[in-house]
Design a protein around this motif. Structure first.
Motif, mmCIF file in Angstrom:
data_model
loop_
_atom_site.group_PDB
_atom_site.id
_atom_site.type_symbol
_atom_site.label_atom_id
_atom_site.label_comp_id
_atom_site.label_asym_id
_atom_site.label_seq_id
_atom_site.Cartn_x
_atom_site.Cartn_y
_atom_site.Cartn_z
ATOM 1 N N PHE A 6 18.397 30.600 33.165
ATOM 2 C CA PHE A 6 19.404 30.800 32.026
ATOM 3 C C PHE A 6 21.057 29.754 32.276
ATOM 4 C CE2 PHE A 6 15.985 33.663 32.076
ATOM 5 C CZ PHE A 6 15.121 33.782 30.744
ATOM 6 N N THR A 7 21.400 29.573 31.852
ATOM 7 C CA THR A 7 22.680 29.381 31.290
ATOM 8 C C THR A 7 23.364 30.130 31.022
ATOM 9 O OG1 THR A 7 22.341 26.972 31.522
ATOM 10 C CG2 THR A 7 24.610 27.680 31.612
ATOM 11 N N CYS A 8 24.377 30.871 32.018
ATOM 12 C CA CYS A 8 25.322 32.171 31.181
ATOM 13 C C CYS A 8 26.564 31.657 31.417
ATOM 14 C CB CYS A 8 24.752 33.489 31.953
ATOM 15 S SG CYS A 8 23.488 33.645 32.403
ATOM 16 N N GLU A 9 27.607 32.623 30.520
ATOM 17 C CA GLU A 9 28.581 32.559 30.129
ATOM 18 C C GLU A 9 29.349 33.710 30.510
ATOM 19 O OE1 GLU A 9 30.680 28.623 28.280
ATOM 20 O OE2 GLU A 9 31.702 30.252 26.965
ATOM 21 N N THR A 10 30.630 34.332 30.597
ATOM 22 C CA THR A 10 30.899 35.511 30.648
ATOM 23 C C THR A 10 31.897 35.574 29.773
ATOM 24 O OG1 THR A 10 33.449 34.933 32.039
ATOM 25 C CG2 THR A 10 31.167 35.626 33.178
ATOM 26 N N ILE A 11 31.524 36.747 28.594
ATOM 27 C CA ILE A 11 32.600 36.920 27.754
ATOM 28 C C ILE A 11 33.521 38.272 27.466
ATOM 29 C CG2 ILE A 11 32.125 38.174 25.214
ATOM 30 C CD1 ILE A 11 29.506 36.706 25.238
ATOM 31 N N THR A 12 33.298 38.516 28.521
ATOM 32 C CA THR A 12 34.656 39.731 29.350
ATOM 33 C C THR A 12 34.817 39.666 30.861
ATOM 34 O OG1 THR A 12 33.344 41.873 29.430
ATOM 35 C CG2 THR A 12 34.216 41.038 27.533
ATOM 36 N N PRO A 13 35.713 39.789 31.512
ATOM 37 C CA PRO A 13 36.388 39.807 32.207
ATOM 38 C C PRO A 13 35.077 40.065 33.278
ATOM 39 C CG PRO A 13 38.073 40.386 31.309
ATOM 40 C CD PRO A 13 37.152 39.954 30.629
ATOM 41 N N GLU A 77 33.781 28.282 37.899
ATOM 42 C CA GLU A 77 34.190 29.927 37.639
ATOM 43 C C GLU A 77 35.936 29.847 37.236
ATOM 44 O OE1 GLU A 77 33.090 30.337 42.043
ATOM 45 O OE2 GLU A 77 34.890 31.696 42.200
ATOM 46 N N THR A 78 36.186 30.910 37.128
ATOM 47 C CA THR A 78 38.156 30.964 37.002
ATOM 48 C C THR A 78 37.772 32.552 37.685
ATOM 49 O OG1 THR A 78 37.373 31.581 34.257
ATOM 50 C CG2 THR A 78 38.102 29.334 35.561
ATOM 51 N N VAL A 79 38.555 32.946 38.130
ATOM 52 C CA VAL A 79 39.147 33.556 38.658
ATOM 53 C C VAL A 79 40.337 34.763 37.801
ATOM 54 C CG1 VAL A 79 40.167 35.519 41.004
ATOM 55 C CG2 VAL A 79 38.202 33.231 40.491
ATOM 56 N N VAL A 80 40.217 35.558 37.610
ATOM 57 C CA VAL A 80 41.294 36.372 37.054
ATOM 58 C C VAL A 80 42.104 37.938 37.489
ATOM 59 C CG1 VAL A 80 40.003 37.775 35.357
ATOM 60 C CG2 VAL A 80 41.753 37.672 34.662
ATOM 61 N N LYS A 81 43.014 38.185 38.233
ATOM 62 C CA LYS A 81 43.542 39.403 37.957
ATOM 63 C C LYS A 81 43.134 40.794 37.844
ATOM 64 C CE LYS A 81 46.891 38.224 42.463
ATOM 65 N NZ LYS A 81 47.734 38.745 42.788
ATOM 66 N N GLY A 82 43.105 42.598 38.216
ATOM 67 C CA GLY A 82 42.382 43.372 37.739
ATOM 68 C C GLY A 82 43.934 43.010 35.946
ATOM 69 N N SER A 83 45.087 42.753 36.670
ATOM 70 C CA SER A 83 46.350 43.407 35.302
ATOM 71 C C SER A 83 46.566 42.085 34.414
ATOM 72 C CB SER A 83 47.708 43.381 36.540
ATOM 73 O OG SER A 83 47.702 42.078 37.511
ATOM 74 N N ASN A 84 46.136 41.017 35.119
ATOM 75 C CA ASN A 84 46.438 40.023 33.855
ATOM 76 C C ASN A 84 45.175 39.588 32.966
ATOM 77 O OD1 ASN A 84 48.275 39.261 35.601
ATOM 78 N ND2 ASN A 84 47.610 37.867 36.760
ATOM 79 N N ILE A 85 43.746 40.139 32.587
ATOM 80 C CA ILE A 85 42.348 40.464 32.384
ATOM 81 C C ILE A 85 42.869 40.154 30.692
ATOM 82 C CG2 ILE A 85 41.073 41.282 33.365
ATOM 83 C CD1 ILE A 85 40.882 44.005 32.192
ATOM 84 N N LEU A 86 44.147 40.722 30.200
ATOM 85 C CA LEU A 86 44.920 40.215 29.058
ATOM 86 C C LEU A 86 45.140 39.453 28.586
ATOM 87 C CD1 LEU A 86 45.754 44.234 27.139
ATOM 88 C CD2 LEU A 86 43.301 42.672 27.184
ATOM 89 N N GLY A 87 46.120 38.019 29.865
ATOM 90 C CA GLY A 87 46.452 36.879 29.421
ATOM 91 C C GLY A 87 48.152 36.991 29.146
ATOM 92 N N TYR A 88 48.908 36.492 28.468
ATOM 93 C CA TYR A 88 50.078 36.415 28.515
ATOM 94 C C TYR A 88 50.452 36.304 27.045
ATOM 95 C CZ TYR A 88 49.983 35.835 33.895
ATOM 96 O OH TYR A 88 49.448 36.727 35.495
ATOM 97 N N PHE A 114 35.298 37.776 37.939
ATOM 98 C CA PHE A 114 35.632 36.272 36.984
ATOM 99 C C PHE A 114 36.099 36.397 35.290
ATOM 100 C CE2 PHE A 114 31.596 36.334 39.822
ATOM 101 C CZ PHE A 114 32.392 35.314 40.736
ATOM 102 N N ASN A 115 36.963 35.580 35.090
ATOM 103 C CA ASN A 115 37.103 35.337 33.990
ATOM 104 C C ASN A 115 36.249 35.130 32.959
ATOM 105 O OD1 ASN A 115 39.720 36.270 31.708
ATOM 106 N ND2 ASN A 115 40.607 34.418 32.335
ATOM 107 N N LYS A 116 36.551 35.546 31.553
ATOM 108 C CA LYS A 116 36.150 34.791 30.275
ATOM 109 C C LYS A 116 35.829 33.510 30.432
ATOM 110 C CE LYS A 116 39.541 33.880 27.264
ATOM 111 N NZ LYS A 116 40.462 33.315 25.686
ATOM 112 N N GLY A 117 34.307 32.204 30.543
ATOM 113 C CA GLY A 117 34.132 31.662 29.856
ATOM 114 C C GLY A 117 33.828 30.873 31.844
#
Length: 357
Positions: A6-13, A77-88, A114-117
């Motif tokens: 299965f190839t999977c993709e994150t929808i939410t962080p 892989e794309t990485v995000v910090k907890g404080s930035n999950i909503l984006g700018y 892991f960020n979305k995508g």
């Protein structure tokens, strides 16, 4: 050997870590743990002894290894910090998202996930097709209605399937992991859940055991499709936030929520922080994950829908109490059990916004 990838993709962080507790990592034991949970949730008709024996037979135990080999690899892989999950640069305050995922904005704001995508592959291999189908049935619920990692039951860590490599056609006439063209979301969910329930026919013979969490007879999917996961989660988070915060008033009798009714909030999971350094929790046990499960899925038109269900099973451990004490406000109280009235009100609030499956 039969193999399905299965190839999977994150929808939410998605926030879960490897052995060091900080580096984002998706490992086979994490996937296997989630599959055990969802398999048990679909087998509520079994006694505890029967359930444990069958689970050990499929997933492995003290007497033997798992019948199915799991491999996990990260593709993109794309990485995000907890404080930035909503984006700018977003004008929406997203108070609903912040309410559901509050720990990622406060206590764990510097934590990476892991960020979305983010794309990853999960491969199941087994000689016996029946065991492979058991894994796939649990994986279908996990991938479509579940999630993994921190705040998984509040919408974080959701993922979808973007490709299935099943050269031996094990899944033919059994499960579809990708919504087909012209198929609405309700039909997709109904047909696959029906296949899973038919695999475990005794699950229809209630009453089920109450000693562990089991999958309910029905769930709710948002009628509206949203353009982003943020808007989707904010929609349902705002409903829960408004209901659980209640209305404040100087006169206690006019408040919709007081310390006297903390047992209503307790039904959403324990512990609960109150007055910063105090909490509501069990007297003898440590915690209880929320029976209310919120996740996010994406349909074939790239619209995001929230899903909600309430896992069945006893909330309270035997011979325990819910307690709250506060020196700050000189208040303490003990309850024999949780009060589910707030959960009932929450479900009534979401019914007009959703389709029941």
């Amino acid at each position: 050997m039969k193999t399905i990838t299965f190839t999977c993709e994150t929808i939410t962080p998605m926030f879960l870590s490897g052995a060091d507790g900080t580096t984002p990592e998706l490992r086979p034991p994490s996937i296997k743990g989630a599959l055990r949970f969802w398999w048990r949730a679909m087998n509520g008709h079994r006694s505890l002894e029967e359930l444990k024996a069958k689970e050990d037979e499929i997933f492995g135990g003290t007497e033997g290894r798992s019948k199915v080999l799991i491999r996990v690899s990260t593709e993109r892989e794309t990485v995000v910090k907890g404080s930035n999950i909503l984006g700018y640069g977003l004008s929406n305050p997203f108070d609903g998202v912040k309410y559901l995922l509050y720990i990622l904005f406060h206590q764990q704001s510097e934590r990476e996930g892991f960020n979305k995508g983010t794309r990853f592959k999960i491969t199941f291999s087994c000689k016996d097709e029946n065991y492979l189908k058991d894994f796939c049935a649990a994986f279908w619920i996990f991938a479509n209605l579940g999630s993994i990692g921190t705040r998984a039951r509040r919408g974080a860590g959701a993922f979808g399937i973007v490709n299935v490599d099943d050269k031996r056609n094990v899944l033919a006439n059994f499960l579809n992991f990708i919504q087909v063209t012209n198929q609405d979301l309700q039909s997709y969910l109904k047909s696959n859940l029906s296949s899973i329930r038919n695999r475990y026919p005794n699950v229809h013979k209630r009453p089920i055991t109450k000693s562990y969490s089991t999958f309910p007879q029905s769930l709710y999917v948002s009628k509206q499709g949203f353009d982003s996961w943020q808007l989707c989660l904010d929609n349902i988070g705002s409903v829960m936030r408004k209901l659980r915060k209640g209305q404040t008033h100087k006169e206690k009798s006019k408040r919709t929520f007081t310390m006297d009714t903390l047992d209503q909030k307790a039904a959403f999971g324990l512990p609960i922080s109150v007055f910063q350094d105090n909490s509501v929790n069990f007297k003898n046990n440590e915690r209880r994950a929320s029976p209310v499960y919120i996740s996010v899925m994406k349909n074939i038109n790239n619209k995001f829908h929230w899903t909600i269900f309430v896992l069945e099973g006893d909330f309270m451990p035997k011979d325990d109490f819910i307690t709250f004490s506060s020196k700050k406000v000189k208040f303490e109280k003990e309850w024999e059990r949780e009060n589910r009235i707030l959960i009932s009100k929450f479900l009534e609030e979401i019914k007009p916004l959703s389709n029941q499956i």
